[in-house]
Structure formats: C-alpha cells, structure tokens
Scaffold this active site. Structure first.
Site, PDB file in Angstrom:
ATOM      1  N   HIS A 350      46.513 -14.566  21.853  1.00  0.00           N
ATOM      2  CA  HIS A 350      47.512 -13.777  21.139  1.00  0.00           C
ATOM      3  C   HIS A 350      47.738 -14.378  19.764  1.00  0.00           C
ATOM      4  O   HIS A 350      47.918 -15.591  19.631  1.00  0.00           O
ATOM      5  CB  HIS A 350      48.830 -13.747  21.917  1.00  0.00           C
ATOM      6  CG  HIS A 350      49.941 -13.039  21.203  1.00  0.00           C
ATOM      7  ND1 HIS A 350      51.107 -13.668  20.814  1.00  0.00           N
ATOM      8  CD2 HIS A 350      50.057 -11.761  20.783  1.00  0.00           C
ATOM      9  CE1 HIS A 350      51.892 -12.802  20.208  1.00  0.00           C
ATOM     10  NE2 HIS A 350      51.274 -11.630  20.184  1.00  0.00           N
ATOM     11  N   SER A 351      47.692 -13.548  18.725  1.00  0.00           N
ATOM     12  CA  SER A 351      47.999 -13.983  17.363  1.00  0.00           C
ATOM     13  C   SER A 351      47.076 -15.123  16.933  1.00  0.00           C
ATOM     14  O   SER A 351      45.856 -14.992  17.001  1.00  0.00           O
ATOM     15  CB  SER A 351      49.482 -14.385  17.287  1.00  0.00           C
ATOM     16  OG  SER A 351      49.883 -14.614  15.949  1.00  0.00           O
ATOM     17  N   LEU A 352      47.643 -16.254  16.529  1.00  0.00           N
ATOM     18  CA  LEU A 352      46.828 -17.382  16.085  1.00  0.00           C
ATOM     19  C   LEU A 352      45.936 -17.904  17.206  1.00  0.00           C
ATOM     20  O   LEU A 352      44.844 -18.432  16.945  1.00  0.00           O
ATOM     21  CB  LEU A 352      47.727 -18.504  15.561  1.00  0.00           C
ATOM     22  CG  LEU A 352      47.030 -19.752  15.010  1.00  0.00           C
ATOM     23  CD1 LEU A 352      46.171 -19.414  13.803  1.00  0.00           C
ATOM     24  CD2 LEU A 352      48.048 -20.833  14.667  1.00  0.00           C
ATOM     25  N   SER A 354      44.158 -16.216  19.187  1.00  0.00           N
ATOM     26  CA  SER A 354      42.889 -15.497  19.163  1.00  0.00           C
ATOM     27  C   SER A 354      41.955 -16.069  18.103  1.00  0.00           C
ATOM     28  O   SER A 354      40.737 -16.138  18.313  1.00  0.00           O
ATOM     29  CB  SER A 354      43.138 -14.005  18.909  1.00  0.00           C
ATOM     30  OG  SER A 354      43.720 -13.810  17.620  1.00  0.00           O
ATOM     31  N   PHE A 492      44.719 -10.180  21.186  1.00  0.00           N
ATOM     32  CA  PHE A 492      45.922  -9.349  21.115  1.00  0.00           C
ATOM     33  C   PHE A 492      46.646  -9.630  19.797  1.00  0.00           C
ATOM     34  O   PHE A 492      46.995 -10.779  19.519  1.00  0.00           O
ATOM     35  CB  PHE A 492      46.863  -9.652  22.282  1.00  0.00           C
ATOM     36  CG  PHE A 492      46.236  -9.551  23.637  1.00  0.00           C
ATOM     37  CD1 PHE A 492      45.361  -8.525  23.937  1.00  0.00           C
ATOM     38  CD2 PHE A 492      46.511 -10.484  24.632  1.00  0.00           C
ATOM     39  CE1 PHE A 492      44.762  -8.424  25.188  1.00  0.00           C
ATOM     40  CE2 PHE A 492      45.930 -10.396  25.880  1.00  0.00           C
ATOM     41  CZ  PHE A 492      45.057  -9.373  26.163  1.00  0.00           C
TER      42      PHE A 492
END
Length: 697
Positions: A350-352, A354, A492
């Site tokens: 999720h976010s960073l 990923s 995500f």
C-alpha cells in the site's frame, strides 16, 4: 448491607414492568419449580485493550471448542499450546494468555467464560473471573436443586450479586457510605443485568476459518504507523482485509468451496516502520524539530518523512532489509507451522510499501533474468539478444559481417573496438562512425557510463524503438533476495509511476517483466491523491482508460451507469444537432437557379454526400466514448504477462459529489473494499484454474 437488602425487597414488590435501568431483567416469570439443573456451557474469550478500554472478544466456535477440549484433556492441560485464529495466535492454557505468532503484539488475557454482567456505559457484557464464575455456578446449582432463590453473593471486589430466579439475576456495585447529612448515593447502587451462558448475551460468534490454505499473501504498509482514518495498525487493517476475503469466498466461490476445491487465502502483515524508527533517528529529529505547532511537526516526523528516509541510502538500506528479512522470516515460520502447504505466494503493498516491493522485485536475480542489484537497473529480455548479424542488419551494414567473422569479432568484442581497430580491419569511415555511435549509445543506455550521462539521455527512447536497458535511478543500496518467487504483485494506491518518472524514467520497455514475478496489478481509487498509473509509461503513444473494477455485486454502480447514459445521450444529441445545422446551412447556400445539368447535379450531390460522410466520420472519430475505445485490444507489454495493469475502483455515489472531500479517505479505503479484495481473490484463484461462480460484468 441493609440498604442493599431493602433495595432488594423494593425490587421484589415493585411493578413488574421493565425499566430503562434494568431492561427486561425485572419481569415476573412463571417458573417450573420442578426444573432440573443442567451444567452451563462455557465459551472462551480474550481481552483486547482498545483506547485504554478492555474489550472482551469471543473466540470463534471452532477455536473455543479446541480450547475446551484441551482444557479437559487431563493433568497436562496447563502445558498445552493451542493455535487459534487460523494459526496466527497461540494460546498458552497454563498462563491463560494469547500470543501473536508472526508479529510483535502485547499478549492478551484469556478466560473460560460462563457468567457475565452488563458493563457500565455500554450494552456489552463482561465475563466474571473463572473462580468467581465457579462460585456463581455452584450457588445457582443449589438454588435450582432445592428451589431456594434470592441467593446473595459478594464478589472479590465487594460487589453484590443476587439470584432472584433463573431469569432474574442482578449485580449491584458497592454502595457508598453515608455522608455527613446521613444520605447515601443511589447511583452506585443501580442494578446491572447478570447472564448465565454465552447463548444468553448479545454477541456475535463466528464460525472458524477453513483449515486448508491455498495461497499466502504478504501485505506491506505505507508511510507512518497508522494505515486508515481510525489510526489503526497494519495488523488491524489486514485483519479487516482477511475478514472481507472470507466473506467473499462464501458468496462468490461457493461452488468451489462446496466441492472442497478451495480453502482460504492467508494474508499476513509486514511491518517496517517500527524497526526504522527504533534506529534512534527519532531522537535526532526531536533535537532539531521546532517547538511550534508541535502536533503537526510530530505527525510529519512520524509519517511524511518516511518518503525522505526511503530516498536516503542509509535508511533505504534499513527499509529494504527489514521488508525482505521480515517476509523471509514469516515465510519460513509459516512453512514450519504448515508443513502441508503447497500453494503459491503473492505480495501486496500500500502506498510507499508498493514502491518498496517494486524496487525489491526489480532487483531480484533469477536464472532467466540478469539483475544487477547494486546498480538497480531494468534488464529486459532484449539483453540476451540480438545477435551481431541482427545488429549489423539494423545499421544496414550486413556486408561487413564476413569481415568481422574473419577476424573472429563477436558482438561483445565489437563493442570494445576503437576507431583505429575498425580502420585496420578495412571498415570505411561512414560505417565506422555508425558502429561506434551505436555501441556508445548502447553503453549509455545500459548504465555502464551512467555517471557521465544525463537522465534525459538515458531515458529518451531511441528512434528505432530499441530498449535494451533503462536506469530507474534507484538509491544505491544492496537489495536482498527473497526466499521464494512471488506469483502476483498487487499495488494499492501506489505512487510507483510518479517515482519512476521523477527518477528520470520516461518509458518502460514493453518486453520488461520482473525476474521472479509474473503478475502485476496497479489498483487505485479514482480520487486517490497518491496513486499514479503505470500503463502510459509502457504505451505512451496511445491514450486509453484503465480497467474498471466490477462492483462485487456484479454490475456498475447506479450513478456511474446514469452518468454514462447521459454522456451517450448528450453525444447523440450533439451529433444530430450538428448534422441538422449542416443540412440547413447547405440548403441556404445552394444556388437558386435550377439551370445545372442533371449529370452535374448528380455529381455534386454525390460529392456532397461523400464529404458529409467524411466529416461525420471525423466527428464520430474525435468524439468516440471511452468505452468504445476500450473494446479494441491494447498491448501493454509483459509486465503483467500481457494483461492489463491499471485497475480503477468505482467511487461511491456520495464520493462523486466532492472529490476533494474524500481524497484522503480514498487513499485509505482499500482495506475494507470488497471490490479490491474480490479482484485479488479472482486473480489468485485464476492461477489455480478456479473462477468465480458467476463472472462479473
């Protein structure tokens, strides 16, 4: 205790109608005096501390039954360790404590519960201690056997419990002593309901999870310790994600479950924030942090600075080492606890998180892909070819192949040749310059002389469309190896596209794919301010919409269908209106004298019809709706095995009213999104040849 007894007498003689304080516990009930005593059924609970409050949560029915069987197994029961919650927690019966297996978490108290009383400020019931519950049960047994009620007991903390009859049992808090005016406090003497057996209290007890685990997914969080608007940890958010997946398996994979083809997918969280901030960097930051707007600065230090930490070689090494070592450690422990596991492994970020996974996957090594983890560069499939003959054919210099073969010069040797060497082999000036320029450009694109080459030179595509290698500007760290090959990578709300662009990468080679991972899905909410697309970096010359994720109920949301309907209707009206105006204008400008020959009139009419059809086709081409373009097959490269990469969620109707108002919530919505979870399950089970009961439209 006289005040309590008098209060008891008042209750026994009062109106049997229920009151707000005692709910339905003051109803007069016709009883069968000859009823027989039946032992109470127990259920196991554990205590969670949430916002400094104790919350007693029941184990699912399967776990509670296992704990009860272990409890009654004999003398060695106190030494038993019972795995619960799908094997993610262990309960030590002797300690009556529950410990997390795969991550760090404070242990929770465990109780074998039979008697409950209603809490102070809510309607949730709290279990009595096991020892006092046994006293209550013995008293209840005597009362039922002898038919002697109005039994009064005092708890260890001096609270009074009175058993009026099997359906009417109350709990009194300690009554305060009389004050200097001789009055007593009646508020603390307010009765609370007492229940025997878990079946008599309002609590949801779920069934157990399937024992069979088909697939394992590691989930890596983004910036900060909190992962949603309720400031919950990654463990709690992944718990929600897992719960949604279990529900969707029952509704959308029901046929496969009934045929015992599938069990469940296990999701395990990976935490890298705590190890990073335990390095002492927080103390160093606190020294230089300004005292003003303290809360905002603390929030910045704890969350947003994680992005800058990742761009620092020192702390980037800590982050990637933590993520990879945690996934390897959990994977090894998981296999030890599940020796029969034969499924695959996927990863999600999720976010960073990923971006961290993207960089780690890019720098993995495999027999079919040469990845230089220290330099951090894409090495595409074309690194293994083309041959020298193909290289010379591209340069239109095939006639010199025999010269190089005579000198035993292959492609690698030719790349090392200087202009003097080529001249000695009899290569003319023009071909010499072409060959030297070609291999010089190839060296720069491969990052051999990356320090002397600007980002624009590295990343601008060559005119002939070759993409031998592209440097992505990663931080110079040593990327660790994973002990497994992930099957799918789910991102995500991912900023991967933005970071690659900022690093200087303008295009991803369509032939590039992760060395050890076949699938890649970039999933995002349309209002997510942190999310960026990937497909335009693979196919920059074509504009097309991302794939719309179907609603988990099998259709588009109503407001999206209405919006598309209005769009199509307005386009039709616009086209019809333009056509009507064009015909009217032609009728006004047509010559008033019918002196033209029939042949000429026919020719002009034919020409007008052709021109009008051309113009209308131009209008239609320019104003084709997005879904018409979407029907054409789009090649987005091999990063996801030839499948589409970008997938967008459907916003909710309330979100469509104001995009900015729901921007932050959109970035944190994935944990409880049924549409996101269903896409993950669908892609995972497709690798096993199992599809949804009803394909979504």
């Amino acid at each position: 205790m006289s005040s309590v007894e008098s209060h008891q007498e008042q209750l026994s003689q009062s109106d049997p109608s229920p009151s707000s304080n005692s709910s339905s516990s003051f109803e007069l009930i016709d009883m069968d005096v000859g009823s027989l005593y039946e032992p109470v059924s127990s259920h196991w609970f554990y205590c969670k501390i949430i916002d400094s409050k104790e919350l007693w949560i029941p184990f699912n029915s399967d776990d509670s039954q296992q704990l009860e069987e272990a409890h009654g197994s004999g003398k060695d029961c106190n030494e038993r360790v019972v795995p619960t919650d799908g094997g993610r927690y262990d309960v030590h019966l002797g300690e009556r404590m529950r410990y997390a297996v795969y991550w760090d978490e404070p242990p929770s108290e465990v109780r074998r519960c039979t008697w409950f009383y209603k809490g102070d400020k809510d309607n949730k019931y709290v279990p009595y201690s096991e020892s006092f519950s046994q006293v209550l049960e013995e008293t209840y047994m005597v009362a039922v056997t002898l038919d002697e009620w109005k039994k009064k007991l005092e708890s260890p903390n001096r609270e009074i419990i009175i058993l009026h009859n099997p359906k009417l049992m109350v709990h009194y808090q300690p009554v305060a002593g009389a004050d200097e005016w001789g009055s007593t406090s009646t508020e603390q003497g307010r009765p609370r309901s007492v229940k025997r057996g878990v079946e008599n209290i309002p609590v949801d007890i779920h069934c157990g999870e399937p024992l069979q685990i088909d697939h394992l997914v590691f989930v890596v969080h983004g910036i900060g310790p909190a992962c949603d608007l309720r400031f919950r940890s990654i463990v709690q958010c992944v718990n929600d994600f897992r719960s949604v997946s279990l529900n969707l398996l029952q509704t959308h994979f029901k046929k496969a479950q009934e045929n015992q083809q599938i069990g469940r997918v296990e999701f395990l969280p990976v935490n890298w924030h705590s190890p990073l901030h335990s390095t002492g960097v927080d103390i160093d930051l606190q020294r230089i942090t300004l005292p003003s707007i303290n809360r905002l600065r603390h929030f910045t230090n704890d969350t947003i600075l994680d992005v800058f930490f990742y761009n620092s070689p020192t702390y980037c090494q800590t982050i990637v080492d933590t993520v990879a070592s945690e996934m390897n450690r959990i994977y090894t422990l998981f296999l030890q606890r599940n020796p029969d596991f034969k499924g695959g492994v996927s990863i999600a970020g999720h976010s960073l998180g990923s971006l961290i996974l993207f960089d780690i996957l890019t720098n993995q090594k495999d027999s079919f892909g040469d990845i230089d983890s220290e330099k951090g560069s894409f090495r595409t499939v074309e690194d293994q070819g083309p041959t020298l003959e193909e290289e010379l054919k591209k340069l239109q210099l095939s006639e010199f192949l025999t010269v190089f073969e005579k000198e035993k010069v292959d492609k690698e040797a030719l790349a090392l040749c200087t202009e003097k060497d080529l001249q000695e082999m009899g290569i003319p000036l023009g071909p010499r310059k072409k060959i030297l320029n070609h291999f010089r450009t190839r060296k720069n694109s491969m990052g051999v002389n990356r320090s002397a080459t600007s980002a624009s030179e590295v990343n601008i595509p060559k005119e002939n469309g070759d993409y031998l290698d592209v440097g992505i500007g990663q931080v110079s760290v040593k990327y660790p190896r994973l002990n497994y090959k992930p099957e799918i990578f789910f991102a995500f709300g991912s900023p991967i596209g933005m970071f690659l662009t900022v690093r200087g990468l303008r295009r991803i080679d369509p032939n590039y794919q992760f060395p050890t991972c076949k699938g890649f899905f970039n999933i995002y909410h349309p209002f997510d301010p942190v999310a960026y697309r990937i497909e335009p970096m693979v196919v920059p010359e074509v504009e097309f919409e991302p794939m719309l994720i179907p609603h988990h109920k099998g259709r588009k949301r109503m407001h999206l269908e209405l919006r598309e309907g209005f769009t199509r209707m307005s386009m039709d009206l616009k086209n019809n209106l333009l056509g009507s105006l064009r015909m009217a204008w032609k009728s006004f400008t047509r010559a008033p004298y019918p002196a033209l020959q029939a042949s000429e009139t026919a020719e002009e009419t034919e020409a007008e019809s052709e021109s009008s059809s051309e113009k209308s086709s131009e209008v239609n081409t320019e104003e084709t709706p997005a879904e018409v373009k979407e029907e054409l097959p789009i090649n987005v490269g091999m990063l996801n095995g030839g499948q589409r990469i970008d997938y967008v969620l459907q916003e909710k109707p309330i979100e469509s009213f104001n995009e900015y108002l729901f921007a932050l919530q959109s970035h944190l919505c994935y944990w409880e999104s049924e549409d996101t979870v269903l896409l993950v399950l669908k892609e995972i089970y497709q690798t096993q040849g199992i599809s949804l009961d009803q394909p979504l439209q």
